[in-house]
Design an enzyme around this catalytic site. Structure first.
Site, PDB file in Angstrom:
ATOM      1  N   LYS A 184     -19.776 -33.001 -78.994  1.00  0.00           N
ATOM      2  CA  LYS A 184     -20.026 -31.607 -78.596  1.00  0.00           C
ATOM      3  C   LYS A 184     -21.327 -31.097 -79.231  1.00  0.00           C
ATOM      4  O   LYS A 184     -21.873 -31.740 -80.119  1.00  0.00           O
ATOM      5  CB  LYS A 184     -18.827 -30.731 -79.011  1.00  0.00           C
ATOM      6  CG  LYS A 184     -17.509 -31.153 -78.335  1.00  0.00           C
ATOM      7  CD  LYS A 184     -17.426 -30.703 -76.879  1.00  0.00           C
ATOM      8  CE  LYS A 184     -16.407 -31.487 -76.072  1.00  0.00           C
ATOM      9  NZ  LYS A 184     -15.036 -31.010 -76.131  1.00  0.00           N
TER      10      LYS A 184
HETATM   11  C1  LIG Z   1     -13.614 -31.126 -75.588  1.00  0.00           C
HETATM   12  C2  LIG Z   1     -12.871 -30.114 -74.808  1.00  0.00           C
HETATM   13  C3  LIG Z   1     -11.572 -29.719 -75.164  1.00  0.00           C
HETATM   14  C4  LIG Z   1     -10.763 -30.373 -76.246  1.00  0.00           C
HETATM   15  O1  LIG Z   1     -11.352 -30.484 -77.477  1.00  0.00           O
HETATM   16  P1  LIG Z   1     -10.913 -31.642 -78.497  1.00  0.00           P
HETATM   17  O2  LIG Z   1     -11.603 -31.269 -79.761  1.00  0.00           O
HETATM   18  O3  LIG Z   1     -11.384 -32.943 -77.941  1.00  0.00           O
HETATM   19  O4  LIG Z   1      -9.435 -31.590 -78.616  1.00  0.00           O
HETATM   20  C5  LIG Z   1     -10.991 -28.698 -74.435  1.00  0.00           C
HETATM   21  N1  LIG Z   1     -11.608 -28.126 -73.386  1.00  0.00           N
HETATM   22  C6  LIG Z   1     -12.838 -28.514 -72.996  1.00  0.00           C
HETATM   23  C7  LIG Z   1     -13.486 -27.820 -71.842  1.00  0.00           C
HETATM   24  C8  LIG Z   1     -13.499 -29.529 -73.681  1.00  0.00           C
HETATM   25  O5  LIG Z   1     -14.705 -29.925 -73.281  1.00  0.00           O
END
Ligand SMILES: *Cc1c(COP(=O)(O)O)cnc(C)c1O
Length: 381
Positions: free
Chosen positions: A195
């Site tokens: 991210k």
């Molecule tokens: C990455 C993501 C999540 C979940 O996050 P994690 O940290 O992987 O549990 C939820 N919603 C969206 C839109 C994402 O891109």
């Protein structure tokens, strides 16, 4: 030319000394589960989001789940979201015991279409017989761009629904000068390594303006305890690691530079792709800052193009190949093909080009040259 989809190592090398120092500080103080490094990051992240409170948790998925749970979403309730998202948005709803209900996205930003939200609610209100179990709306700020929050908030309030923003892809994105996550009742973030701000492991956070909600989440993420071994409610272990808190504090210092580099890279892609016919580049909604977690284009023959680029050692991705309502896991909802045409079109045609702060102009030229060769080959044959 080798172009990775994301190059986490390039980023690590650019901040190596700061990271190692931060990790050593955690090791030296043995504050591994929650603790001062997490608290410090919570303070900094709240400020960064322009929100009074931030609560660090174990992942973005946990952030969504705990936010909904704390708002009282439970067994038999329904929560509205979009099918054009990562499965975690729907999973969090399901883990509360509720059922996800979908409205389609708009065909420009690929985020929740406020008109479709209102149309759906009008139909639901008109129905009699079944008690209204609709409790909340979860707009998803997809690819680094916020959904159209003003009308979404207005509609949600008119129908007495909570709003939880899935801001997992939108750290620092803005809508009319307001930061992602700070508009609804809660905003949820992921710090999954890829991210825009990524931990070195799993982590997430919730932001909110509500001190009572903040306290409830703090209790729930720590086994429902208010004092050590005194458990007020049934909670869970959803704490953030101390190491992740320390790493994230370091990374937060760089996020403006990194996001600005992503924005600059996106502009360069836009330019290079402007004379490639059949490649639909990302569109930005009015009054929004797009932080390009993902640079997604729409093309016909997406799978063949990805394979063609891969042979040239250029690595793309698909976000996401199957919309949530057509996933096997949600087969029980009985929503067939054609239910959400824009989301389904995205799933068929979308592809994500390599995108990260350290990407060079030369690499981007390589990616787009590969795309051009592919389209010319197709026209020639
Ligand atoms: C990455 C993501 C999540 C979940 O996050 P994690 O940290 O992987 O549990 C939820 N919603 C969206 C839109 C994402 O891109």
């Amino acid at each position: 030319m080798n172009v990775q989809f994301v190059d986490l190592k390039a980023q690590y090398l650019s901040i190596r000394d700061e990271i190692l120092e931060a990790i050593q500080a955690v090791m030296g103080s043995t504050a591994f589960a929650g603790g001062p490094f997490v608290e410090q990051f919570e303070k900094e992240f709240a400020e960064f989001c322009r929100s009074p409170y931030a609560i660090g948790v174990g992942s973005g998925t946990e952030a969504l789940w705990l936010a909904l749970k704390t708002l009282g979403i439970g067994e038999g309730d329904e929560v509205i979201t979009v099918p054009n998202t990562f499965i975690a948005t729907a999973e969090a709803i399901s883990f509360c015991g509720a059922t996800p209900v979908f409205v389609d996205v708009d065909d420009k930003t690929y985020t929740m279409d406020p008109e479709k939200l209102e149309d759906y609610l009008k139909i639901r209100r008109g129905k009699t017989g079944s008690p209204n179990r609709l409790k909340a709306v979860v707009p998803v700020h997809l690819y680094g761009q916020m959904a159209d929050m003003d009308p979404i908030m207005e509609i949600a309030r008119a129908y007495d629904l909570f709003v939880v923003e899935d801001a997992c892809q939108a750290h620092w994105a803005e809508y009319k000068g307001r930061r992602a996550g700070s508009i609804g009742d809660a905003g949820c973030f992921s710090f999954y390594p890829g991210k825009n701000i990524g931990a070195y492991g799993e982590a997430g956070a919730i932001i909110t303006k509500d001190p009572v909600m903040t306290e409830r989440i703090r209790t729930l993420r720590d086994h429902g305890q208010t004092a050590r071994y005194y458990h007020e409610t049934i909670g869970w272990n959803a704490r953030m690691d101390g190491l992740q808190g320390a790493v994230l504090s370091v990374k937060l210092r760089h996020i403006y530079n990194w996001n600005n580099a992503r924005i600059k890279n996106a502009r360069f892609y836009d330019e290079l792709l402007s004379d490639v016919s059949g490649a639909l580049t990302p569109k930005k909604g009015h009054d929004r800052t797009h932080v390009f977690h993902i640079y997604a284009i729409l093309v016909q023959n997406r799978d063949a193009l990805i394979a063609w680029l891969k042979k040239r050692d250029i690595h793309c991705a698909i976000h996401y190949p199957v919309p949530v309502h057509l996933q096997a896991a949600y087969g029980f909802l009985d929503l067939g093909k054609g239910a959400f045409p824009v989301s389904e079109k995205c799933a068929q045609e979308v592809m994500s080009l390599p995108m990260f702060a350290e990407l060079t102009e030369n690499q981007m030229r390589g990616v787009v040259d590969g795309i051009k060769e592919f389209t010319q080959k197709k026209q020639g044959s």
